[in-house]
Scaffold this active site. Structure first.
Site, mmCIF file in Angstrom:
data_model
loop_
_atom_site.group_PDB
_atom_site.id
_atom_site.type_symbol
_atom_site.label_atom_id
_atom_site.label_comp_id
_atom_site.label_asym_id
_atom_site.label_seq_id
_atom_site.Cartn_x
_atom_site.Cartn_y
_atom_site.Cartn_z
ATOM 1 N N GLY A 1 35.157 20.402 23.510
ATOM 2 C CA GLY A 1 33.743 20.609 22.916
ATOM 3 C C GLY A 1 33.951 21.182 21.495
ATOM 4 N N GLY B 1 33.617 24.627 20.884
ATOM 5 C CA GLY B 1 34.541 25.663 20.667
ATOM 6 C C GLY B 1 35.717 25.174 20.403
ATOM 7 C CB THR B 2 37.932 22.281 21.605
ATOM 8 O OG1 THR B 2 38.124 22.652 22.806
ATOM 9 C CG2 THR B 2 39.546 21.869 21.332
ATOM 10 C CG ASP C 1 27.740 20.247 29.013
ATOM 11 O OD1 ASP C 1 27.689 19.953 30.164
ATOM 12 O OD2 ASP C 1 28.643 20.971 28.507
ATOM 13 N NE ARG D 1 14.166 18.791 55.957
ATOM 14 C CZ ARG D 1 15.338 19.051 56.549
ATOM 15 N NH1 ARG D 1 16.285 18.629 56.209
ATOM 16 N NH2 ARG D 1 15.436 19.538 57.759
ATOM 17 N NE ARG E 1 28.023 23.708 27.272
ATOM 18 C CZ ARG E 1 28.868 23.774 26.135
ATOM 19 N NH1 ARG E 1 29.497 24.874 25.877
ATOM 20 N NH2 ARG E 1 29.186 22.863 25.219
ATOM 21 C CE LYS F 1 6.908 8.408 45.160
ATOM 22 N NZ LYS F 1 7.008 8.210 43.469
#
Length: 236
Positions: free
Chosen positions: A15, A17-18, A41, A76, A85, A127
C-alpha cells in the site's frame, strides 16, 4: 545485500506505506523498483482495483449471507462490522451485494438518528430482516457503538453484532484477484526491462497505467452517486 546477490530490480506489492518507503530506499540505494497495489482497502490513487479487494469482498458477502439466514430464522437485527481502515469500499460493495438495509461508510457522514428512524419504519411495516453493514472507519463508530444506540432506542429488538475482522484478509484469492495480480505482475516485469521504474502499476478503465511512487498516496476515490442511491433503493 541486494547488490551482493546481483538483484537488479524489485517488484513491491503493498500500500501507500510500501511506496513511501520505496522512494526513500531508491534515494539511498538506486535499486530500480516497480510497485503493485496490494491492499484489501482499495484506497490507493492510480488504480481502480487493488489486489486482495475482490477476495475480501467475497469473503464478507459469504459471511453476511450466512448471517442473514440466522436473522431470518430468529427475527434478529444484525450489525456487521467490516474492515477497510478509513475507506468504506469493502462495506459498500458487500453491503449492496447482500441487500443490507443500511451501509455506514466513512465517505459519507452518518446521521445515527436517520439510521434509527429507518429501523423504526421497517419495524412498523413488519420487515422480518434488518442487517446494517458498518465500515470500521465510519465517523460514528463501529458495530459496538451502533449496537448500543440501536439497543437503547429499541429495547424489545433482539440486536446482535458481528465483527468479521481479519478473516477478510485471508483465504484463497478469487478469480478476479488472480487475473489482476497476474496482469500486473506481467506488466511489472516488462516495466523493469524497459526502464519504466519507480512507479506503481494499476488498472484504470481496463488499461494498465503507471503512477510515480511520489504521487501514490492513500486517497479514497469518490463514491459514485448511483451506488449511494442504490443503498436506499435496494433496501426497501
Amino acid at each position: 545485500q541486494l547488490k551482493v546477490h546481483g538483484i537488479e530490480g524489485l517488484v513491491l506489492i503493498g500500500g501507500d506505506g510500501t511506496f513511501r518507503g520505496a522512494v526513500n530506499f531508491f534515494e539511498r540505494h538506486t535499486i530500480p523498483a516497480v510497485g503493485l497495489p496490494g491492499t484489501i482497502d482499495k484506497d490507493l490513487a492510480g488504480t481502480d482495483f487493488t489486489i486482495g479487494f475482490d477476495t475480501a469482498v467475497n469473503t464478507a458477502v459469504e459471511a453476511i449471507d450466512k448471517i442473514r439466514d440466522t436473522a431470518e430464522a430468529h427475527d434478529r437485527l444484525f450489525i456487521v462490522e467490516l474492515m477497510g481502515r478509513d475507506a468504506g469500499y469493502i462495506a459498500l460493495h458487500s453491503g449492496i451485494a447482500c441487500g443490507a438495509e443500511d451501509i455506514l461508510i466513512p465517505e459519507t457522514k452518518t446521521d445515527i438518528e436517520e439510521v434509527l428512524n429507518r429501523i423504526d419504519a421497517d419495524e412498523r411495516r413488519k420487515k422480518a430482516v434488518h442487517i446494517i453493514v458498518v465500515a470500521e472507519g465510519d465517523d460514528f463508530g463501529g458495530a459496538k457503538e451502533v449496537h448500543e444506540r440501536v439497543a437503547q432506542r429499541f429495547p424489545n429488538l433482539d440486536v446482535r453484532s458481528c465483527v468479521l475482522g481479519h478473516i477478510q484478509r485471508g483465504g484463497a484469492p478469487t478469480c478476479a484477484d488472480r487475473i489482476l495480480a497476474s496482469r500486473l505482475g506481467h506488466a511489472a516485469v516488462n516495466a523493469l526491462r524497459s526502464g519504466n521504474t519507480q512507479v506503481m502499476l494499476g488498472v484504470m478503465n481496463d488499461k494498465v497505467v503507471s503512477t510515480p511512487f511520489a504521487r501514490v498516496v492513500k486517497g479514497n476515490t469518490p463514491i459514485s452517486d448511483d451506488l449511494l442511491e442504490m443503498i436506499r433503493v435496494l433496501s426497501v
